[in-house]
Design an enzyme around this catalytic site. Sequence first.
Site, PDB file in Angstrom:
ATOM      1  N   SER A 169       0.847  -1.198   0.000  1.00 22.59           N
ATOM      2  CA  SER A 169       0.000   0.000   0.000  1.00 22.59           C
ATOM      3  C   SER A 169       0.878   1.242   0.000  1.00 22.59           C
ATOM      4  O   SER A 169       2.031   1.211   0.472  1.00 22.59           O
ATOM      5  CB  SER A 169      -0.887   0.001   1.253  1.00 22.59           C
ATOM      6  N   TYR A 193       0.009  -0.214  10.655  1.00 21.30           N
ATOM      7  CA  TYR A 193      -0.372  -0.684   9.326  1.00 21.30           C
ATOM      8  C   TYR A 193       0.744  -0.393   8.326  1.00 21.30           C
ATOM      9  O   TYR A 193       1.117  -1.247   7.507  1.00 21.30           O
ATOM     10  CB  TYR A 193      -1.673  -0.017   8.883  1.00 21.30           C
TER      11      TYR A 193
END
Length: 323
Positions: A165, A191
Amino acid sequence: MATLKLVSTPFTSSSTAAEVLRGVDLTGVRAIVTGGSSGIGTETARALTSAGAEVTLAVRNTTAGDAVAETIAKSTGGIRPRVVRLDLADRTTITRFVDAWNGPLHLLINNAGVVTGGLERTPEGWELQFATNHLGHFALASGLHDALAMGATDRDGARIVSVSSTAHMRSGIDFDDLHFERRNYDPQIAYAQSKTANSLFAVEATRRWASDGIITNTVNPGGVATGLQRNFTARQKASLDAAEAAGVFTYKTVEQGAATSIVAAVTPEFAHSGGHYLDDAQEAYTVPDDADLAQHPHGVKEWALDPTTAKRLWTVSTDLLRV
């Protein structure tokens, strides 16, 4: 110093998974898609099945997985993916999945991911996002190595696609406190660390396994509205809205979001070249670790491709899973 030419493909940010697979015959290809019961994973599985691949949906919720498999079967003329339970935060299910796999594996799409709104831990005490997004996939791929090597011999190469990501640009790997035992917990940083780890896995896996015919690349699917955002806190939602407003990303359809995974999985440009980070169906350009995300929304930070860090992370991950 000469600049290496980035790997390019004919596809763009608006390409769909179906467009990438147009004219591609995957008959005989055995593929696993983790997190295939929703979002990008579902579309990735559907596209691969439509091209003739024998797909296994590796999912936590097999009821949801069965529903997706039925929908895919209806859209592909009766070809139904297998559905097998896999919880990447539960080493028992990973071992069970690996032990039950028979024969070659040609394509492993490490697509599943989790986002938390606060600190959650596995029974081992590991931070959940790192444990699921990185360690679980690391254990799965390592356990399936021999099947992938068999697949590589079978079809002139096997591939692993590691889904990362743009969030990786927020954090490198904090080896001194991987699991937030001392620093204040920030779910966005946690994350980000896990997504950097996804990229570093591809770097070291390719170094170790390319001689076995196994190539690994990392992809950024781009901004896609999926179930991954359901656990966002108000702060996380505000951060996402601000990033969209700043032009860091524009939302893609699920079909467009799955395209870069399919590019890494099937195109000839990445058949024998690994350790790359793809964005919008192309190899991304590398930016310094202090680069601003808003100015480089399609770049990849050096810390996500550093071979020394990748080797260290591999060793640390192996040691954690050995306990």
